[in-house]
Design a protein around this motif. Structure first.
Motif, PDB file in Angstrom:
ATOM      1  N   THR A 159       0.808  -1.217   0.000  1.00  0.00           N
ATOM      2  CA  THR A 159       0.000   0.000   0.000  1.00  0.00           C
ATOM      3  C   THR A 159       0.837   1.261   0.000  1.00  0.00           C
ATOM      4  O   THR A 159       0.618   2.183  -0.797  1.00  0.00           O
ATOM      5  CB  THR A 159      -0.900   0.032   1.250  1.00  0.00           C
ATOM      6  OG1 THR A 159      -1.566  -1.206   1.396  1.00  0.00           O
ATOM      7  CG2 THR A 159      -1.889   1.164   1.167  1.00  0.00           C
ATOM      8  N   VAL A 163       1.932   0.493  -4.475  1.00  0.00           N
ATOM      9  CA  VAL A 163       0.552   0.875  -4.766  1.00  0.00           C
ATOM     10  C   VAL A 163       0.430   2.402  -4.775  1.00  0.00           C
ATOM     11  O   VAL A 163      -0.130   2.997  -5.707  1.00  0.00           O
ATOM     12  CB  VAL A 163      -0.425   0.262  -3.750  1.00  0.00           C
ATOM     13  CG1 VAL A 163      -1.819   0.874  -3.895  1.00  0.00           C
ATOM     14  CG2 VAL A 163      -0.501  -1.253  -3.942  1.00  0.00           C
ATOM     15  N   ALA A 167      -0.450   4.725  -8.037  1.00  0.00           N
ATOM     16  CA  ALA A 167      -1.643   5.566  -8.032  1.00  0.00           C
ATOM     17  C   ALA A 167      -1.292   7.036  -8.273  1.00  0.00           C
ATOM     18  O   ALA A 167      -1.974   7.737  -9.031  1.00  0.00           O
ATOM     19  CB  ALA A 167      -2.392   5.402  -6.710  1.00  0.00           C
ATOM     20  N   VAL A 179      -8.142   3.723  -5.587  1.00  0.00           N
ATOM     21  CA  VAL A 179      -7.463   2.649  -4.868  1.00  0.00           C
ATOM     22  C   VAL A 179      -8.483   2.013  -3.933  1.00  0.00           C
ATOM     23  O   VAL A 179      -9.179   2.716  -3.194  1.00  0.00           O
ATOM     24  CB  VAL A 179      -6.258   3.172  -4.067  1.00  0.00           C
ATOM     25  CG1 VAL A 179      -5.742   2.105  -3.091  1.00  0.00           C
ATOM     26  CG2 VAL A 179      -5.137   3.599  -5.002  1.00  0.00           C
ATOM     27  N   THR A 184      -5.497  -4.044  -0.644  1.00  0.00           N
ATOM     28  CA  THR A 184      -4.074  -3.740  -0.509  1.00  0.00           C
ATOM     29  C   THR A 184      -3.618  -4.170   0.877  1.00  0.00           C
ATOM     30  O   THR A 184      -4.433  -4.407   1.775  1.00  0.00           O
ATOM     31  CB  THR A 184      -3.781  -2.231  -0.680  1.00  0.00           C
ATOM     32  OG1 THR A 184      -4.227  -1.507   0.477  1.00  0.00           O
ATOM     33  CG2 THR A 184      -4.456  -1.667  -1.918  1.00  0.00           C
TER      34      THR A 184
END
Length: 208
Positions: A159, A163, A167, A179, A184
Motif C-alpha cells: 500500500t 501501490v 496511483a 485505490v 491492498t
C-alpha cells in the motif's frame, strides 16, 4: 471510456514466506481473485505489474534501511518474482516488469513483457539473467493509452510503496484513479497517512 484494473506486485516475495513479506499479502492475493470473479465485467482490461530485478544496484543491501534499500527480493525468473498462487491470472491481459537495473516503485516504470514469456521461476541455479530493454519497449502508460483507458483502479502490494507510487503516477498521467484499500496491504502500521497522501493528490480511496 475504457477502465482498467492494475494489480500491483502480488508476488511471492511480498507475501508470507517471501524475503520481503507484507503481512496480509496472501490474503490480498485471494481477495483480488474473488473481487475479479465478481466484478471482471466492470473492467475492459486487467494488467499486473511485477518487481523484476536483475542488478538493481543499491536497491538491494545486506544491511537495508527499509526505506531506500531492501533485502534482495523478486529476482527475475525466480520463484520469489512469480505471482502468488492465490492470485488467479485468468483475467490478466498483460504484465509490466519494473526495476530490472534500478529501484522502481511505480508500475508506470514497468515495460511490457512479451506475450510468449509467461513469468515463471524456471531459471536454473547459477544461471545469469540478461534482459536488455528495447528502445521501443512499451510502458504501462503507452499501453493504457493505446487501449483508450481513461480510468484505472489500483490494488495490490504494498500500500505505502508500490501501490501508492503507481496511483500517484496514474493521477499525474491524467487517469481517473481509485485505490481499493481492502485489496491492498502495507508495510507501515500507519497506512492512513499513505491514503491521505493519495487523496491529497487526487486519488479516490475506497476505505471500506
Amino acid at each position: 471510456m475504457a477502465k482498467a484494473l492494475i494489480i500491483v506486485d502480488v508476488q511471492n516475495d511480498f507475501c508470507e514466506g517471501g524475503t520481503l513479506a507484507v503481512e496480509g499479502g496472501a490474503a490480498v492475493a485471494g481477495a483480488i481473485s474473488e473481487y475479479l470473479d465478481a466484478n471482471q465485467q466492470h473492467f475492459d482490461h486487467v494488467v499486473a505489474t511485477q518487481d523484476w530485478h536483475i542488478e538493481p544496484g543499491s536497491h538491494f543491501s545486506d544491511e537495508p534501511d527499509m526505506v531506500d534499500s531492501w533485502p534482495p527480493h523478486c529476482r527475475a525468473r525466480t520463484k520469489g518474482a512469480e505471482l502468488h498462487q492465490d492470485l488467479d491470472p485468468e483475467y490478466i491481459e498483460a504484465y509490466f516488469r519494473k526495476g530490472q537495473y534500478t529501484a522502481a516503485y511505480s508500475g508506470f516504470e514497468g515495460v511490457l513483457a512479451p506475450e510468449d514469456d509467461v513469468p515463471s521461476g524456471d531459471l536454473k541455479a547459477g544461471a545469469t539473467v540478461t534482459e536488455v530493454l528495447e528502445e521501443d519497449a512499451i510502458g504501462l502508460d503507452d499501453w493504457l493509452q493505446s487501449h483508450d483507458v481513461e480510468e484505472v483502479v489500483v490494488v495490490g502490494l504494498a500500500t505505502d510503496y508500490c501501490v501508492k507510487a503507481t496511483a500517484l503516477d496514474a493521477v499525474q498521467a491524467g487517469y481517473a484513479t481509485t485505490v481499493i484499500a481492502e485489496l491492498t496491504a502495507g508495510i507501515s502500521d500507519h497506512l492512513d497517512e499513505a491514503f491521505d497522501d493519495m487523496e491529497s493528490a487526487g486519488v479516490e480511496v475506497e476505505r471500506g
